[in-house]
Scaffold this active site. Structure first.
Site, PDB file in Angstrom:
ATOM      1  N   PHE A 283       1.010  -1.261  -0.177  1.00 59.15           N
ATOM      2  CA  PHE A 283       0.254   0.354  -0.092  1.00 59.15           C
ATOM      3  C   PHE A 283       0.755   0.896   0.049  1.00 59.15           C
TER       4      PHE A 283
ATOM      5  N   PRO B   3     -18.192  -5.102   9.824  1.00 59.24           N
ATOM      6  CA  PRO B   3     -17.780  -5.817  11.460  1.00 59.24           C
ATOM      7  C   PRO B   3     -17.364  -4.539  12.296  1.00 59.24           C
TER       8      PRO B   3
ATOM      9  N   THR C  25       5.588   2.837  12.659  1.00 64.75           N
ATOM     10  CA  THR C  25       4.263   3.100  13.781  1.00 64.75           C
ATOM     11  C   THR C  25       3.957   3.670  14.323  1.00 64.75           C
ATOM     12  N   ASP C  26       2.797   4.667  14.825  1.00 65.49           N
ATOM     13  CA  ASP C  26       2.311   5.157  16.352  1.00 65.49           C
ATOM     14  C   ASP C  26       2.576   4.304  17.367  1.00 65.49           C
ATOM     15  N   GLU C  27       2.313   2.692  16.623  1.00 63.99           N
ATOM     16  CA  GLU C  27       1.528   1.999  17.823  1.00 63.99           C
ATOM     17  C   GLU C  27       2.935   1.148  18.768  1.00 63.99           C
TER      18      GLU C  27
ATOM     19  N   TYR D  81       2.807  -7.145  16.760  1.00 63.32           N
ATOM     20  CA  TYR D  81       3.760  -6.193  15.517  1.00 63.32           C
ATOM     21  C   TYR D  81       3.532  -5.274  15.976  1.00 63.32           C
TER      22      TYR D  81
ATOM     23  N   ASN E 256     -13.878   5.023  15.393  1.00 67.24           N
ATOM     24  CA  ASN E 256     -14.085   4.153  14.396  1.00 67.24           C
ATOM     25  C   ASN E 256     -15.518   3.387  13.878  1.00 67.24           C
TER      26      ASN E 256
ATOM     27  N   LYS F 159       7.954  -4.262  15.322  1.00 68.66           N
ATOM     28  CA  LYS F 159       8.037  -2.659  14.482  1.00 68.66           C
ATOM     29  C   LYS F 159       8.889  -1.985  15.882  1.00 68.66           C
TER      30      LYS F 159
ATOM     31  N   TYR G 124     -14.872  -3.724  15.504  1.00 67.00           N
ATOM     32  CA  TYR G 124     -14.795  -4.579  17.050  1.00 67.00           C
ATOM     33  C   TYR G 124     -15.681  -3.538  17.960  1.00 67.00           C
TER      34      TYR G 124
ATOM     35  N   THR H 259      10.429 -10.794   9.065  1.00 68.10           N
ATOM     36  CA  THR H 259      10.376 -10.092   8.911  1.00 68.10           C
ATOM     37  C   THR H 259      10.911  -8.423   9.129  1.00 68.10           C
TER      38      THR H 259
ATOM     39  N   ARG I  86      -8.700   6.614  16.343  1.00 68.46           N
ATOM     40  CA  ARG I  86      -7.688   6.271  15.595  1.00 68.46           C
ATOM     41  C   ARG I  86      -7.700   8.084  14.936  1.00 68.46           C
TER      42      ARG I  86
ATOM     43  N   SER J  65       2.088  -6.293   8.143  1.00 67.40           N
ATOM     44  CA  SER J  65       1.646  -4.852   8.715  1.00 67.40           C
ATOM     45  C   SER J  65       0.472  -5.055   9.359  1.00 67.40           C
TER      46      SER J  65
ATOM     47  N   ASP K  61      10.557  -6.340  -3.278  1.00 66.92           N
ATOM     48  CA  ASP K  61       9.658  -6.907  -2.509  1.00 66.92           C
ATOM     49  C   ASP K  61       9.509  -8.379  -2.879  1.00 66.92           C
TER      50      ASP K  61
HETATM   51  P1  NAD Z   1       1.294  -3.836   3.339  1.00 67.06           P
HETATM   52  O1  NAD Z   1       0.953  -4.917   4.100  1.00 67.06           O
HETATM   53  O2  NAD Z   1       0.136  -2.945   2.035  1.00 67.06           O
HETATM   54  O3  NAD Z   1       2.804  -3.764   2.103  1.00 67.06           O
HETATM   55  C1  NAD Z   1       3.841  -4.613   2.692  1.00 67.06           C
HETATM   56  C2  NAD Z   1       4.581  -4.958   1.749  1.00 67.06           C
HETATM   57  O4  NAD Z   1       5.755  -5.540   2.427  1.00 67.06           O
HETATM   58  C3  NAD Z   1       4.273  -5.849   1.190  1.00 67.06           C
HETATM   59  O5  NAD Z   1       4.358  -6.118  -0.952  1.00 67.06           O
HETATM   60  C4  NAD Z   1       4.427  -7.188   0.786  1.00 67.06           C
HETATM   61  O6  NAD Z   1       4.592  -8.417  -0.211  1.00 67.06           O
HETATM   62  C5  NAD Z   1       6.480  -6.716   1.216  1.00 67.06           C
HETATM   63  N1  NAD Z   1       6.735  -7.613   2.089  1.00 67.06           N
HETATM   64  C6  NAD Z   1       6.124  -8.487   3.141  1.00 67.06           C
HETATM   65  N2  NAD Z   1       7.207  -9.032   3.931  1.00 67.06           N
HETATM   66  C7  NAD Z   1       7.971  -9.242   2.506  1.00 67.06           C
HETATM   67  C8  NAD Z   1       9.412  -9.632   3.160  1.00 67.06           C
HETATM   68  N3  NAD Z   1      10.020 -10.610   3.755  1.00 67.06           N
HETATM   69  N4  NAD Z   1      10.582  -9.414   2.365  1.00 67.06           N
HETATM   70  C9  NAD Z   1      10.096  -8.457   1.458  1.00 67.06           C
HETATM   71  N5  NAD Z   1       9.031  -7.495   1.375  1.00 67.06           N
HETATM   72  C10 NAD Z   1       8.308  -8.002   2.186  1.00 67.06           C
HETATM   73  O7  NAD Z   1       1.850  -2.498   4.416  1.00 67.06           O
HETATM   74  P2  NAD Z   1       1.604  -0.843   4.695  1.00 67.06           P
HETATM   75  O8  NAD Z   1       0.098  -0.523   5.071  1.00 67.06           O
HETATM   76  O9  NAD Z   1       2.103   0.089   2.673  1.00 67.06           O
HETATM   77  O10 NAD Z   1       2.660  -1.099   5.796  1.00 67.06           O
HETATM   78  C11 NAD Z   1       3.998  -0.137   4.850  1.00 67.06           C
HETATM   79  C12 NAD Z   1       4.527   0.396   6.042  1.00 67.06           C
HETATM   80  O11 NAD Z   1       4.589   1.308   6.886  1.00 67.06           O
HETATM   81  C13 NAD Z   1       5.290  -1.088   6.901  1.00 67.06           C
HETATM   82  O12 NAD Z   1       6.300  -1.410   7.377  1.00 67.06           O
HETATM   83  C14 NAD Z   1       4.360  -0.279   8.561  1.00 67.06           C
HETATM   84  O13 NAD Z   1       4.395  -0.996   9.142  1.00 67.06           O
HETATM   85  C15 NAD Z   1       4.234   1.098   8.471  1.00 67.06           C
HETATM   86  N6  NAD Z   1       2.670   1.683   8.696  1.00 67.06           N
HETATM   87  C16 NAD Z   1       2.327   1.292   8.323  1.00 67.06           C
HETATM   88  C17 NAD Z   1       1.160   1.950   8.505  1.00 67.06           C
HETATM   89  C18 NAD Z   1      -0.987   1.881   8.140  1.00 67.06           C
HETATM   90  O14 NAD Z   1      -1.279   2.694   8.422  1.00 67.06           O
HETATM   91  N7  NAD Z   1      -0.584   1.156   6.823  1.00 67.06           N
HETATM   92  C19 NAD Z   1       1.199   3.792   9.876  1.00 67.06           C
HETATM   93  C20 NAD Z   1       2.322   3.591   9.850  1.00 67.06           C
HETATM   94  C21 NAD Z   1       3.266   2.739   9.263  1.00 67.06           C
HETATM   95  O1  TDX Z   2     -12.941  -5.165  10.322  1.00 68.65           O
HETATM   96  C1  TDX Z   2     -12.650  -4.638  11.196  1.00 68.65           C
HETATM   97  N1  TDX Z   2     -13.374  -3.943  12.141  1.00 68.65           N
HETATM   98  C2  TDX Z   2     -12.873  -2.906  13.368  1.00 68.65           C
HETATM   99  O2  TDX Z   2     -13.579  -2.528  13.884  1.00 68.65           O
HETATM  100  C3  TDX Z   2     -10.977  -3.423  11.306  1.00 68.65           C
HETATM  101  C4  TDX Z   2     -10.469  -4.158   9.900  1.00 68.65           C
HETATM  102  C5  TDX Z   2     -10.682  -3.033  12.050  1.00 68.65           C
HETATM  103  N2  TDX Z   2     -11.594  -2.646  12.726  1.00 68.65           N
HETATM  104  C6  TDX Z   2     -10.706  -1.348  13.943  1.00 68.65           C
HETATM  105  C7  TDX Z   2      -9.337  -1.803  15.081  1.00 68.65           C
HETATM  106  C8  TDX Z   2      -8.713  -0.422  14.596  1.00 68.65           C
HETATM  107  O3  TDX Z   2      -9.242   0.412  16.390  1.00 68.65           O
HETATM  108  O4  TDX Z   2     -10.100  -0.569  12.776  1.00 68.65           O
HETATM  109  C9  TDX Z   2      -9.470   0.087  13.400  1.00 68.65           C
HETATM  110  C10 TDX Z   2      -8.667   0.492  12.488  1.00 68.65           C
HETATM  111  O5  TDX Z   2      -7.949  -1.285  12.196  1.00 68.65           O
HETATM  112  P1  TDX Z   2      -6.480  -1.548  11.425  1.00 68.65           P
HETATM  113  O6  TDX Z   2      -7.012  -1.037   9.468  1.00 68.65           O
HETATM  114  O7  TDX Z   2      -6.232  -2.949  11.809  1.00 68.65           O
HETATM  115  O8  TDX Z   2      -5.902  -0.780  11.470  1.00 68.65           O
HETATM  116  P2  TDX Z   2      -4.664  -0.819  12.974  1.00 68.65           P
HETATM  117  O9  TDX Z   2      -4.890  -2.382  13.830  1.00 68.65           O
HETATM  118  O10 TDX Z   2      -5.486   0.952  13.924  1.00 68.65           O
HETATM  119  O11 TDX Z   2      -3.131  -0.649  12.403  1.00 68.65           O
HETATM  120  C11 TDX Z   2      -3.328   0.339  11.308  1.00 68.65           C
HETATM  121  O12 TDX Z   2      -2.347   1.614  11.567  1.00 68.65           O
HETATM  122  C12 TDX Z   2      -0.703   1.478  12.055  1.00 68.65           C
HETATM  123  C13 TDX Z   2      -2.190  -0.880  10.027  1.00 68.65           C
HETATM  124  O13 TDX Z   2      -2.509  -1.815   9.811  1.00 68.65           O
HETATM  125  C14 TDX Z   2      -0.588  -0.465  11.115  1.00 68.65           C
HETATM  126  O14 TDX Z   2       0.453  -1.220  10.122  1.00 68.65           O
HETATM  127  C15 TDX Z   2       0.315   0.668  11.015  1.00 68.65           C
HETATM  128  O15 TDX Z   2       1.384   0.777  11.631  1.00 68.65           O
END
Ligand code: NAD
Ligand code: TDX
Length: 340
Positions: A11, A208, A125-127, A153, A252, A157, A210, A100, A217, A85, A33
């Site tokens: 993403f 769904p 991540t802020d998590e 997770y 949410n 991180k 939770y 990973t 968030r 992630s 990747d």
């Molecule tokens: P994502 O799950 O959409 O993408 C992860 C990508 O990494 C995929 O393309 C996957 O194929 C690749 N990957 C996984 N394992 C691998 C490995 N062992 N070697 C090479 N490639 C690998 O994740 P995202 O939401 O795009 O998140 C990207 C980064 O940003 C992550 O490090 C995540 O912790 C961080 N992040 C995400 C969010 C969010 O809201 N999505 C917020 C803060 C930080």
């Molecule tokens: O089906 C659902 N129902 C629901 O209530 C899902 C998938 C989530 N949720 C809730 C859980 C969380 O409170 O929504 C909120 C957001 O959930 P996610 O989209 O799974 O995100 P979160 O757990 O907050 O983590 C995301 O933000 C920080 C990213 O997935 C992480 O990669 C990033 O580091």
């Protein structure tokens, strides 16, 4: 300059590659990747033929493969988006997250030490800060907030962040770290809240939520995150952490209601299900440092970004339709089948 981007078929990584190639036409991007369930090469179709772009299907834990790529490509900057992630998947099975997110990061940093780079940037991540109570809206995460993780997770991180700081101090590796809040926008895998609710709404399936849906968030449009990472990896100081967030806190349940409203679907689709184990209550970033030091501010308002995102999912059904019809179905059944 050659920039090696890991996780670029996911993403945020894919959005980052599009941003870089457009914003810095003089630079080359090398994407590494593994193409896990979350990686999708079709996302990168618009740049696959670009002479400034090169793709390697390699696991960041594969030391030999990674070293060969470094030897061949000689990147000046490495930015690590590759990760497992999804919090729910980490609760189901932590091991691949440790592999990973921790081992993979150390292999990349060893390659950086061996071949020499100007910058290793770790996307975090802020998590890692754990969560904040709902009754203290005055509290925010700063870069000084102690690490206090909740899920496998976030723990993985946090471990990677600590390792990165150790490589900075011990080996003098020029490391920076950014910690961002929740992203939304195009190409997000439909296991995450916003695209999952859009896809379910369009199929008239239950939504769904939770617990009681009261968890908060801090949502940021993905392109604003990409701009911030671009600034930090080029101009941020080494050995520093930068928080990224847009002061856009939402519950949410309010997000899900808004999606129903935008798609003209009834709120009766909302179904409250069993809560996530260890569910973090509230995330909220204080982005003062990146604003003050690098002049970064978010540009997309949530009210615009969410409409653009919903429109993108409406216009790109083949992209996510293929995902939700494959392996994702058994995941969905495992995760939600018996959750009432
Ligand atoms: P994502 O799950 O959409 O993408 C992860 C990508 O990494 C995929 O393309 C996957 O194929 C690749 N990957 C996984 N394992 C691998 C490995 N062992 N070697 C090479 N490639 C690998 O994740 P995202 O939401 O795009 O998140 C990207 C980064 O940003 C992550 O490090 C995540 O912790 C961080 N992040 C995400 C969010 C969010 O809201 N999505 C917020 C803060 C930080
Ligand atoms: O089906 C659902 N129902 C629901 O209530 C899902 C998938 C989530 N949720 C809730 C859980 C969380 O409170 O929504 C909120 C957001 O959930 P996610 O989209 O799974 O995100 P979160 O757990 O907050 O983590 C995301 O933000 C920080 C990213 O997935 C992480 O990669 C990033 O580091």
């Amino acid at each position: 300059m050659t920039i090696l981007v890991t996780g670029g078929a996911g993403f945020i990584g894919s959005n980052f590659i599009f941003y870089e190639l457009q914003r810095h036409p003089e630079d080359r991007i090398v994407c590494v990747d593994k193409l896990t369930y979350a990686g999708n090469l079709s996302t990168l179709a618009p740049v696959l033929e670009d002479p400034r772009f090169r793709f390697y299907r390699t696991d960041i834990c594969d030391r030999k493969g990674i070293y060969e790529i470094f030897e061949q490509e000689k990147p000046e900057i490495v930015v690590n988006f590759a990760a497992e992630s999804h919090v729910d998947r980490s609760i189901e099975g932590p091991e691949i997250f440790l592999q990973t997110n921790i081992i993979g990061t150390s292999v990349l940093m060893d390659a950086c030490r061996t071949f020499g780079v100007e910058r290793f940037h770790q996307v975090s991540t802020d998590e890692v800060y754990g969560d904040l109570p709902l009754d203290r809206p005055d509290l925010f995460f700063t870069e000084e907030t102690p690490i206090r993780t909740s899920s496998p997770y976030s723990s993985s991180k946090a471990a990677a962040d600590l390792l990165a700081m150790a490589y900075f101090r011990t080996y003098g590796l020029p490391v920076s770290i950014s910690r961002c809040s929740n992203n939304y926008g195009p190409y997000q895998f439909p296991e995450k809240l916003i695209p999952l609710m859009i896809a379910n709404c369009l199929a008239d399936k239950p939504l769904p939520v939770y617990g009681q849906g009261l968890n908060v968030r801090d949502w940021l449009y993905v392109e604003d995150h990409c701009k911030a990472v671009d600034l930090v990896m080029r101009r941020g100081s080494v050995g520093q952490v930068y928080n990224i967030g847009g002061h856009n806190e939402m519950r949410n349940i309010d997000i899900v209601r808004l999606i129903c409203h935008e798609l003209h679907k009834p709120e009766s689709l909302i179904t409250y299900v069993k809560d996530r184990k260890g569910h973090d209550m509230r995330y909220a970033i204080d982005p003062t440092k990146i604003h003050r030091d690098l002049d970064w501010l978010p540009e997309t308002k949530f009210s615009d970004g969410i409409v653009q995102t919903i429109r993108w999912y409406l216009d790109n059904k083949p992209w996510w339709g293929e995902i939700v019809s494959g392996e994702y179905q058994s995941y969905y059944e495992r995760m939600y089948g018996n959750r009432a």
